[in-house]
Design an enzyme around this catalytic site. Sequence first.
Site, PDB file in Angstrom:
ATOM      1  N   TYR A 197       0.889  -1.071   0.098  1.00  0.00           N
ATOM      2  CA  TYR A 197      -0.039  -0.077  -0.131  1.00  0.00           C
ATOM      3  C   TYR A 197       0.774   1.338  -0.050  1.00  0.00           C
ATOM      4  CZ  TYR A 197      -3.634   3.524   1.203  1.00  0.00           C
ATOM      5  OH  TYR A 197      -4.281   4.795   1.189  1.00  0.00           O
ATOM      6  N   PRO A 209      -3.578  12.424   3.244  1.00  0.00           N
ATOM      7  CA  PRO A 209      -4.272  12.530   4.587  1.00  0.00           C
ATOM      8  C   PRO A 209      -3.638  11.237   5.581  1.00  0.00           C
ATOM      9  CG  PRO A 209      -5.795  12.064   2.710  1.00  0.00           C
ATOM     10  CD  PRO A 209      -4.644  11.904   2.097  1.00  0.00           C
ATOM     11  N   GLY A 210      -3.702  11.522   6.602  1.00  0.00           N
ATOM     12  CA  GLY A 210      -3.693  10.431   7.763  1.00  0.00           C
ATOM     13  C   GLY A 210      -5.074   9.966   7.859  1.00  0.00           C
TER      14      GLY A 210
HETATM   15  P1  NDP Z   1     -13.483   4.314   0.802  1.00  0.00           P
HETATM   16  O1  NDP Z   1     -13.289   3.044   0.650  1.00  0.00           O
HETATM   17  O2  NDP Z   1     -14.606   4.910   1.642  1.00  0.00           O
HETATM   18  O3  NDP Z   1     -13.634   4.838  -0.846  1.00  0.00           O
HETATM   19  C1  NDP Z   1     -13.031   4.254  -1.684  1.00  0.00           C
HETATM   20  C2  NDP Z   1     -13.728   4.593  -3.187  1.00  0.00           C
HETATM   21  O4  NDP Z   1     -12.602   4.178  -4.066  1.00  0.00           O
HETATM   22  C3  NDP Z   1     -15.118   4.055  -3.223  1.00  0.00           C
HETATM   23  O5  NDP Z   1     -15.843   5.070  -3.530  1.00  0.00           O
HETATM   24  C4  NDP Z   1     -14.823   2.949  -4.293  1.00  0.00           C
HETATM   25  O6  NDP Z   1     -15.892   2.632  -5.132  1.00  0.00           O
HETATM   26  C5  NDP Z   1     -13.470   3.393  -5.236  1.00  0.00           C
HETATM   27  N1  NDP Z   1     -12.846   2.377  -5.691  1.00  0.00           N
HETATM   28  C6  NDP Z   1     -12.197   1.514  -4.985  1.00  0.00           C
HETATM   29  N2  NDP Z   1     -11.679   0.478  -6.190  1.00  0.00           N
HETATM   30  C7  NDP Z   1     -12.267   0.761  -7.228  1.00  0.00           C
HETATM   31  C8  NDP Z   1     -12.069   0.281  -8.520  1.00  0.00           C
HETATM   32  N3  NDP Z   1     -11.444  -0.955  -8.716  1.00  0.00           N
HETATM   33  N4  NDP Z   1     -12.686   0.978  -9.626  1.00  0.00           N
HETATM   34  C9  NDP Z   1     -13.446   1.925  -9.227  1.00  0.00           C
HETATM   35  N5  NDP Z   1     -13.439   2.635  -8.082  1.00  0.00           N
HETATM   36  C10 NDP Z   1     -12.964   2.097  -6.991  1.00  0.00           C
HETATM   37  O7  NDP Z   1     -12.160   4.937   1.282  1.00  0.00           O
HETATM   38  P2  NDP Z   1     -11.633   6.520   1.285  1.00  0.00           P
HETATM   39  O8  NDP Z   1     -12.584   7.773   0.807  1.00  0.00           O
HETATM   40  O9  NDP Z   1     -10.974   6.578   2.514  1.00  0.00           O
HETATM   41  O10 NDP Z   1     -10.527   6.531   0.238  1.00  0.00           O
HETATM   42  C11 NDP Z   1     -10.173   7.375  -0.945  1.00  0.00           C
HETATM   43  C12 NDP Z   1      -8.848   7.710  -1.109  1.00  0.00           C
HETATM   44  O11 NDP Z   1      -8.272   8.144  -0.009  1.00  0.00           O
HETATM   45  C13 NDP Z   1      -7.995   6.344  -1.555  1.00  0.00           C
HETATM   46  O12 NDP Z   1      -7.184   6.594  -2.732  1.00  0.00           O
HETATM   47  C14 NDP Z   1      -7.252   6.153  -0.320  1.00  0.00           C
HETATM   48  O13 NDP Z   1      -6.102   5.320  -0.516  1.00  0.00           O
HETATM   49  C15 NDP Z   1      -7.154   7.475   0.126  1.00  0.00           C
HETATM   50  N6  NDP Z   1      -6.787   7.614   1.708  1.00  0.00           N
HETATM   51  C16 NDP Z   1      -7.383   7.083   2.677  1.00  0.00           C
HETATM   52  C17 NDP Z   1      -7.261   7.323   3.984  1.00  0.00           C
HETATM   53  C18 NDP Z   1      -8.006   7.018   4.968  1.00  0.00           C
HETATM   54  O14 NDP Z   1      -7.527   6.843   6.331  1.00  0.00           O
HETATM   55  N7  NDP Z   1      -9.344   6.933   4.829  1.00  0.00           N
HETATM   56  C19 NDP Z   1      -5.934   8.371   4.375  1.00  0.00           C
HETATM   57  C20 NDP Z   1      -5.259   8.446   3.275  1.00  0.00           C
HETATM   58  C21 NDP Z   1      -5.754   8.216   1.913  1.00  0.00           C
HETATM   59  P3  NDP Z   1     -16.678   1.405  -5.538  1.00  0.00           P
HETATM   60  O15 NDP Z   1     -16.288   0.318  -4.456  1.00  0.00           O
HETATM   61  O16 NDP Z   1     -17.911   1.723  -5.541  1.00  0.00           O
HETATM   62  O17 NDP Z   1     -15.818   0.982  -6.664  1.00  0.00           O
HETATM   63  C1  8X3 Z   2      -4.411   5.502   4.838  1.00  0.00           C
HETATM   64  C2  8X3 Z   2      -3.767   5.987   5.922  1.00  0.00           C
HETATM   65  O1  8X3 Z   2      -2.103   5.156   7.685  1.00  0.00           O
HETATM   66  O2  8X3 Z   2      -3.631   3.575   6.812  1.00  0.00           O
HETATM   67  O3  8X3 Z   2      -3.870   5.895   3.378  1.00  0.00           O
HETATM   68  O4  8X3 Z   2      -1.869   4.495   5.636  1.00  0.00           O
HETATM   69  S1  8X3 Z   2      -2.837   4.779   6.453  1.00  0.00           S
END
Ligand code: NDP
Ligand code: 8X3
Length: 251
Positions: free
Chosen positions: A152, A182-183
């Site tokens: 990841y 983001p964290g």
């Molecule tokens: P969620 O799981 O709530 O949302 C993830 C989104 O990505 C969903 O809408 C999902 O839609 C979409 N997605 C996942 N796989 C696919 C795919 N194969 N094709 C199309 N769409 C896809 O997580 P977050 O909102 O937290 O994550 C959003 C971003 O933020 C990501 O890139 C994540 O790595 C990043 N992030 C998150 C953090 C956290 O702590 N939550 C921290 C740092 C970064 P669907 O399943 O309908 O396809």
């Molecule tokens: C999501 C935050 O700390 O789980 O990207 O990698 S962490």
Amino acid sequence: MENTTAFITGATSGIGKATALLFAAHKIRLILCGRRKERLLALQKELAIFTEVHILQFDVRNNQEVEHAIASLPANFKDVDVLINNAGNAHGLSSIQDGAIEDWDAMIDINVKGLLYVTKAIIPKMIAKNSGFIVNIGSIAGKEVYPNGNVYCASKYAVNALNKAMRIDLNQHNIRVSAIHPGAVETEFSTVRFKGDTAKATGVYQGFDALQAADIAAIIHFVITRPAHVNIEDLVVYPTAQVTATILNKV
Ligand code: NDP
Ligand code: 8X3
């Protein structure tokens, strides 16, 4: 921001959905993407009173689906001003020696290759009109490697590198490129990482005030609404209780 069209991947949940809600309130025309069609339809219905919404159901791992979906955009949605490369997730949290190949494939294919496929399909029109904005959602995992984060983290280091690469290559075309790292944000992220183990996922966000998806949406909106001569390269955003990927002050 009327007359602005934004294309948001991963709009069915978490950060992407919160960004869609905020952008709609600002009358930004929306193209909302994800795999879960029922969620896309519900969001389209909910936001239609604020702005025009087009939904695209595709899997970012499949370049043919990506190309076809973007080519199918109706005329009034073809001219994308803002691309939010947000779709992504972690799959598993294991040491490199115990990691599952299918989890590694998912993270590289979604977080890295999927982001590239979508960007490749969107940028020709931005280049043609000599303007555009791309916001890449990275992570603190792309700034720091933590135990069991291996692939990841590698995928988010790649997003960090691609953010810089896009800035360099697209600068001549007047396309602004930014990343948000983001964290801990309380979304479905940990439920996906722990493969539906909601007890484990909920535990991640207990004992401190985690970031909420709306916090990141507000920052994305701030970034894209700077004056035309201002471009933020990237922002690292933590909950107050967190200072690194592994130092988190839980009570
Ligand atoms: P969620 O799981 O709530 O949302 C993830 C989104 O990505 C969903 O809408 C999902 O839609 C979409 N997605 C996942 N796989 C696919 C795919 N194969 N094709 C199309 N769409 C896809 O997580 P977050 O909102 O937290 O994550 C959003 C971003 O933020 C990501 O890139 C994540 O790595 C990043 N992030 C998150 C953090 C956290 O702590 N939550 C921290 C740092 C970064 P669907 O399943 O309908 O396809
Ligand atoms: C999501 C935050 O700390 O789980 O990207 O990698 S962490």
